[in-house]
Design a protein around this motif. Structure first.
Motif, mmCIF file in Angstrom:
data_model
loop_
_atom_site.group_PDB
_atom_site.id
_atom_site.type_symbol
_atom_site.label_atom_id
_atom_site.label_comp_id
_atom_site.label_asym_id
_atom_site.label_seq_id
_atom_site.Cartn_x
_atom_site.Cartn_y
_atom_site.Cartn_z
ATOM 1 N N ALA A 35 0.837 -1.211 0.000
ATOM 2 C CA ALA A 35 0.000 0.000 0.000
ATOM 3 C C ALA A 35 0.869 1.258 0.000
ATOM 4 O O ALA A 35 0.475 2.299 -0.512
ATOM 5 C CB ALA A 35 -0.930 -0.004 1.207
ATOM 6 N N LEU A 36 2.062 1.152 0.602
ATOM 7 C CA LEU A 36 2.959 2.308 0.679
ATOM 8 C C LEU A 36 3.774 2.498 -0.608
ATOM 9 O O LEU A 36 4.585 3.419 -0.696
ATOM 10 C CB LEU A 36 3.915 2.165 1.863
ATOM 11 C CG LEU A 36 3.304 2.374 3.266
ATOM 12 C CD1 LEU A 36 4.281 1.918 4.338
ATOM 13 C CD2 LEU A 36 2.930 3.842 3.486
ATOM 14 N N ARG A 90 9.601 1.515 5.399
ATOM 15 C CA ARG A 90 9.571 0.768 4.136
ATOM 16 C C ARG A 90 10.983 0.590 3.567
ATOM 17 O O ARG A 90 11.357 -0.501 3.155
ATOM 18 C CB ARG A 90 8.693 1.508 3.127
ATOM 19 C CG ARG A 90 8.616 0.843 1.775
ATOM 20 C CD ARG A 90 7.666 1.561 0.830
ATOM 21 N NE ARG A 90 7.646 0.858 -0.438
ATOM 22 C CZ ARG A 90 8.068 1.391 -1.582
ATOM 23 N NH1 ARG A 90 8.501 2.630 -1.626
ATOM 24 N NH2 ARG A 90 8.052 0.669 -2.683
ATOM 25 N N LEU A 91 11.767 1.672 3.574
ATOM 26 C CA LEU A 91 13.135 1.569 3.067
ATOM 27 C C LEU A 91 14.093 1.635 4.245
ATOM 28 O O LEU A 91 14.379 0.632 4.863
ATOM 29 C CB LEU A 91 13.414 2.668 2.044
ATOM 30 C CG LEU A 91 12.566 2.615 0.771
ATOM 31 C CD1 LEU A 91 12.938 3.744 -0.172
ATOM 32 C CD2 LEU A 91 12.702 1.273 0.073
ATOM 33 N N TYR A 222 7.692 12.518 0.816
ATOM 34 C CA TYR A 222 7.146 11.321 0.160
ATOM 35 C C TYR A 222 8.236 10.465 -0.484
ATOM 36 O O TYR A 222 7.934 9.476 -1.145
ATOM 37 C CB TYR A 222 6.135 11.739 -0.924
ATOM 38 C CG TYR A 222 5.069 12.685 -0.447
ATOM 39 C CD1 TYR A 222 4.228 12.337 0.614
ATOM 40 C CD2 TYR A 222 4.896 13.942 -1.031
ATOM 41 C CE1 TYR A 222 3.242 13.214 1.066
ATOM 42 C CE2 TYR A 222 3.914 14.816 -0.589
ATOM 43 C CZ TYR A 222 3.093 14.449 0.461
ATOM 44 O OH TYR A 222 2.122 15.308 0.903
ATOM 45 N N LEU A 223 9.501 10.876 -0.299
ATOM 46 C CA LEU A 223 10.615 10.267 -1.025
ATOM 47 C C LEU A 223 10.607 8.733 -0.980
ATOM 48 O O LEU A 223 10.752 8.075 -2.003
ATOM 49 C CB LEU A 223 11.929 10.797 -0.441
ATOM 50 C CG LEU A 223 13.154 10.667 -1.304
ATOM 51 C CD1 LEU A 223 12.986 11.471 -2.577
ATOM 52 C CD2 LEU A 223 14.385 11.155 -0.552
ATOM 53 N N CYS A 224 10.427 8.173 0.215
ATOM 54 C CA CYS A 224 10.543 6.714 0.363
ATOM 55 C C CYS A 224 9.284 5.971 -0.075
ATOM 56 O O CYS A 224 9.213 4.751 0.036
ATOM 57 C CB CYS A 224 10.868 6.345 1.800
ATOM 58 S SG CYS A 224 12.528 6.782 2.274
ATOM 59 N N LEU A 225 8.270 6.709 -0.549
ATOM 60 C CA LEU A 225 7.056 6.039 -1.027
ATOM 61 C C LEU A 225 7.036 5.983 -2.549
ATOM 62 O O LEU A 225 6.174 5.377 -3.148
ATOM 63 C CB LEU A 225 5.804 6.780 -0.539
ATOM 64 C CG LEU A 225 5.720 7.052 0.961
ATOM 65 C CD1 LEU A 225 4.409 7.751 1.296
ATOM 66 C CD2 LEU A 225 5.839 5.766 1.752
ATOM 67 N N GLN A 227 9.526 4.991 -4.637
ATOM 68 C CA GLN A 227 10.267 3.946 -5.333
ATOM 69 C C GLN A 227 9.380 2.732 -5.555
ATOM 70 O O GLN A 227 8.491 2.458 -4.758
ATOM 71 C CB GLN A 227 11.514 3.598 -4.536
ATOM 72 C CG GLN A 227 12.458 4.785 -4.524
ATOM 73 C CD GLN A 227 13.710 4.508 -3.738
ATOM 74 O OE1 GLN A 227 14.160 3.383 -3.639
ATOM 75 N NE2 GLN A 227 14.270 5.550 -3.166
ATOM 76 N N GLY A 228 9.638 2.024 -6.617
ATOM 77 C CA GLY A 228 8.757 0.954 -7.100
ATOM 78 C C GLY A 228 8.572 -0.203 -6.142
ATOM 79 O O GLY A 228 9.201 -0.279 -5.083
#
Ligand SMILES: [Zn+2]
Length: 273
Positions: A35-36, A90-91, A222-225, A227-228
């Motif tokens: 979702a992220l 997430r990352l 929003y940078l870390c959201l 990436q694919g």
């Protein structure tokens, strides 16, 4: 490195006149991670996707269960705070960005620890600001996710004026709309609303390693959201190929457990090789 900040929103939600800022997280499963992954979304869909992702990832604010509409109604600064907080999950908290120097045009690498970026707490009056304009006293609420979605969907020719019109809760008698506000009024209203709004820092001050000039570098919340999701899908594929579990079962796993299975698969391959 995991995000180390406290689970405390810079703004919060207001219920019966009380403000609630503490939040608890749901299990960080593959579903939350998926979702992220908002990289392919733009405009209103991005902000809608952010609302559903936050609603999945955050269990409660205060004692209240978080739903998508709770997140829609949150101040933009709180949504950005959670976007960065969950993006770091997430990352990683420490990320590398590669800005280009505005003085010498050389690209350089800069590590950024997201949990150390400044956060501005909401003012006492939050979620409204009371201020005087040329026509008299006004009361405005701070903009929320819903306002942001309406803004990107409507694309008004004068976004500041359009937004202030939408945010006004109380105006002096005879006031007919934001069209009668002049440039000074708009600037004053903007500053008053910004003064009480929660905000996350989006600029890092650094020095260019080549020319040694000072440089300001933008760091999107929003940078870390962006990436694919291909890493996650690759992981699902590897676990599914080995254990023959369904995608759903694999995404049900907390992220750290999923990673342990991947390590086991790697080790087994090493033994067989
Ligand atoms: Zn330079």
């Amino acid at each position: 490195m995991a995000y180390t900040g406290p689970n405390l929103l810079p703004g919060g939600i207001i219920r019966n006149g009380d403000r609630f800022r503490t939040f608890t997280e749901s299990a960080f499963t593959g579903h939350v991670e998926l979702a992220l992954s908002l990289g392919s979304m733009a405009g209103k869909r991005f902000h809608q996707g952010l609302s559903s992702a936050i609603a999945l990832a955050i269990e409660c604010i205060g004692e209240e269960r978080v739903t998508e509409s709770t997140v829609d109604e949150m101040a933009i600064g709180d949504r950005q705070f959670l976007a960065r907080f969950l993006g770091a999950r997430r990352l990683s908290d420490e990320i590398w960005i590669s800005p280009t120097c505005s003085h010498c045009d050389v690209r350089f690498d800069l590590p950024v620890r997201q949990s150390l970026l400044p956060v501005k707490l909401a003012g006492e009056e939050f979620p409204t600001a009371v201020f005087r304009l040329s026509a008299g006293m006004f009361r405005c609420r701070v903009p929320t996710g819903k306002d942001q979605m309406a803004l990107v969907a409507t694309k008004p020719s004068d976004p500041r004026r359009w937004l202030i019109d939408r945010l006004i809760e109380d105006a002096p008698p005879g006031y007919s709309g934001a069209d009668e506000l002049d440039g000074h009024d708009i600037a004053r209203a903007d500053a008053a609303i910004e003064g009480v709004s929660p905000e996350v820092g989006t600029v890092v001050e650094t020095t260019c390693p080549s020319c040694h000039n000072g440089e300001q570098v933008e760091v999107s919340p929003y940078l870390c959201l962006l990436q694919g999701e291909s890493d996650l899908l690759q992981q699902v594929h590897e676990i599914a190929s080995t254990y023959h579990w369904s995608q759903r079962e694999i995404l049900d796993l907390p992220a750290d457990r999923r990673r342990r299975y991947l390590t086991l698969i790697d080790h087994a391959r090493g033994v067989n090789a």
